[in-house]
Design a protein around this motif. Structure first.
Motif, PDB file in Angstrom:
ATOM      1  N   MET A  25       0.897  -1.312  -0.136  1.00 18.92           N
ATOM      2  CA  MET A  25      -0.023   0.068  -0.097  1.00 18.92           C
ATOM      3  C   MET A  25       0.996   1.382   0.067  1.00 18.92           C
ATOM      4  SD  MET A  25      -2.982  -0.952   2.882  1.00 18.92           S
ATOM      5  CE  MET A  25      -4.489   0.007   2.287  1.00 18.92           C
ATOM      6  N   SER A  26       0.327   2.333  -0.762  1.00 16.70           N
ATOM      7  CA  SER A  26       1.105   3.421  -0.614  1.00 16.70           C
ATOM      8  C   SER A  26       0.904   4.318   0.616  1.00 16.70           C
ATOM      9  CB  SER A  26       0.772   4.200  -2.058  1.00 16.70           C
ATOM     10  OG  SER A  26      -0.479   4.648  -2.071  1.00 16.70           O
ATOM     11  N   ASN A  27       1.656   5.473   0.800  1.00 21.59           N
ATOM     12  CA  ASN A  27       1.453   6.347   1.679  1.00 21.59           C
ATOM     13  C   ASN A  27      -0.291   6.923   1.507  1.00 21.59           C
ATOM     14  OD1 ASN A  27       3.530   5.832   3.022  1.00 21.59           O
ATOM     15  ND2 ASN A  27       4.641   7.589   2.008  1.00 21.59           N
ATOM     16  N   LEU A  28      -0.517   7.277   0.296  1.00 20.97           N
ATOM     17  CA  LEU A  28      -1.935   7.720   0.322  1.00 20.97           C
ATOM     18  C   LEU A  28      -3.039   6.431   0.591  1.00 20.97           C
ATOM     19  CD1 LEU A  28      -3.647  10.191  -1.042  1.00 20.97           C
ATOM     20  CD2 LEU A  28      -3.441   9.114  -3.088  1.00 20.97           C
ATOM     21  N   ASP A  29      -2.718   5.399   0.377  1.00 22.18           N
ATOM     22  CA  ASP A  29      -3.715   4.654   0.803  1.00 22.18           C
ATOM     23  C   ASP A  29      -3.721   4.426   2.294  1.00 22.18           C
ATOM     24  OD1 ASP A  29      -4.183   3.859  -1.865  1.00 22.18           O
ATOM     25  OD2 ASP A  29      -2.946   2.381  -2.072  1.00 22.18           O
ATOM     26  N   GLY A  50      -3.137   6.659   4.307  1.00 21.35           N
ATOM     27  CA  GLY A  50      -3.822   8.032   4.854  1.00 21.35           C
ATOM     28  C   GLY A  50      -5.356   7.914   4.600  1.00 21.35           C
ATOM     29  N   SER A  51      -5.474   7.373   3.549  1.00 23.35           N
ATOM     30  CA  SER A  51      -7.117   7.065   3.397  1.00 23.35           C
ATOM     31  C   SER A  51      -7.721   6.105   4.556  1.00 23.35           C
ATOM     32  CB  SER A  51      -7.494   6.732   2.046  1.00 23.35           C
ATOM     33  OG  SER A  51      -7.028   7.638   1.202  1.00 23.35           O
ATOM     34  N   LEU A  52      -6.824   4.963   4.529  1.00 24.56           N
ATOM     35  CA  LEU A  52      -7.507   4.033   5.533  1.00 24.56           C
ATOM     36  C   LEU A  52      -7.697   4.667   7.114  1.00 24.56           C
ATOM     37  CD1 LEU A  52      -8.218   0.887   5.854  1.00 24.56           C
ATOM     38  CD2 LEU A  52      -5.708   0.573   6.372  1.00 24.56           C
ATOM     39  N   TYR A 106      -8.082   7.569   7.910  1.00 26.16           N
ATOM     40  CA  TYR A 106      -9.161   8.731   7.846  1.00 26.16           C
ATOM     41  C   TYR A 106     -10.346   7.840   7.891  1.00 26.16           C
ATOM     42  CZ  TYR A 106     -12.430  11.789   6.060  1.00 26.16           C
ATOM     43  OH  TYR A 106     -13.652  12.545   6.045  1.00 26.16           O
ATOM     44  N   LEU A 107     -10.722   6.780   7.361  1.00 29.40           N
ATOM     45  CA  LEU A 107     -11.893   5.982   7.222  1.00 29.40           C
ATOM     46  C   LEU A 107     -11.948   5.359   8.344  1.00 29.40           C
ATOM     47  CD1 LEU A 107     -11.830   4.737   3.468  1.00 29.40           C
ATOM     48  CD2 LEU A 107     -13.244   6.493   4.489  1.00 29.40           C
ATOM     49  N   VAL A 108     -11.048   4.705   9.131  1.00 24.09           N
ATOM     50  CA  VAL A 108     -11.310   4.114  10.374  1.00 24.09           C
ATOM     51  C   VAL A 108     -11.349   5.257  11.585  1.00 24.09           C
ATOM     52  CG1 VAL A 108      -9.775   3.068  12.393  1.00 24.09           C
ATOM     53  CG2 VAL A 108      -9.630   2.263   9.930  1.00 24.09           C
ATOM     54  N   LEU A 109     -10.939   6.329  11.555  1.00 20.47           N
ATOM     55  CA  LEU A 109     -11.250   7.435  12.371  1.00 20.47           C
ATOM     56  C   LEU A 109     -12.653   7.872  12.238  1.00 20.47           C
ATOM     57  CD1 LEU A 109      -7.918   9.478  12.646  1.00 20.47           C
ATOM     58  CD2 LEU A 109      -8.825   8.166  14.427  1.00 20.47           C
TER      59      LEU A 109
END
Length: 193
Positions: A1-5, A7-9, A11-14
């Protein structure tokens, strides 16, 4: 996974955590009932994810399969939902699924399918070249010991192994021209030998 992935993960968990916390705070008087409803929705969500993940397997078992009428030398291939025709052949005793490609001149195996057929792709000389819609690819010529479709058997058949990534082995005209007739009618490809 990239850093963007990642970060998105995160964000979605939070975001999901905040929504669950808000749900429990708002409904603390009927907590037991709300937990049951939350569990039911969780199971529906997981079931949907499982169905989407397994859709290709479910679709393959629900689709009509190729029919081989050995006494007539006739093969019927149903059109798949993606609009292509697929044929199962035994290559050196291994069952391999091919996409029928009348625009391809030869039979081209993926590296994985070549391994299934007992061919070591890492030991092949990739000196020939094939032109594809995506440009030229390196291929290695191989001679297949046996190509079998029901009772129809061809021996010493010339094929190629693709050096790059390919999703599906291709069944081109070098095999299809061995049939007397090839026709497409009412969503079926019919081959007669």
């Amino acid at each position: 996974m990239s850093n963007l992935d990642y970060g998105s993960l995160i964000y979605l968990v939070l975001l999901g955590g905040v929504l669950v916390f808000w749900f429990f705070v708002q409904n603390r008087q009927n907590l037991t009932r709300k937990v049951q409803q939350l569990a039911a929705w969780g199971f529906i969500f997981l079931g949907t994810i499982a169905a989407v993940g397994l859709w290709d397997d479910i679709r393959q078992t629900a689709l009509p399969a190729q029919m081989v009428f050995e006494s007539e030398g006739r093969i019927e291939l149903p059109r798949a939902p993606d609009g292509h025709y697929y044929m199962m052949l035994e290559i050196n005793g291994a069952p391999i699924r091919f996409m029928v490609d009348t625009g391809a001149s030869g039979m081209v195996l993926t590296r994985q399918d070549a391994e299934k057929a007992g061919i070591d792709p890492s030991k092949l000389p990739y000196f020939s070249q094939a032109m594809t819609a995506n440009g030229p690819v390196q291929t290695a010529p191989v001679r297949l010991r046996e190509v079998r479709l029901g009772d129809i058997t061809d021996t010493g058949f010339q094929a190629y192994v693709n050096s790059g990534e390919m999703q599906q082995s291709l069944l081109g005209m070098s095999y299809l021209q061995r049939f007397e007739r090839l026709e497409i009618t009412r969503g079926q490809m019919v081959l007669v030998r």
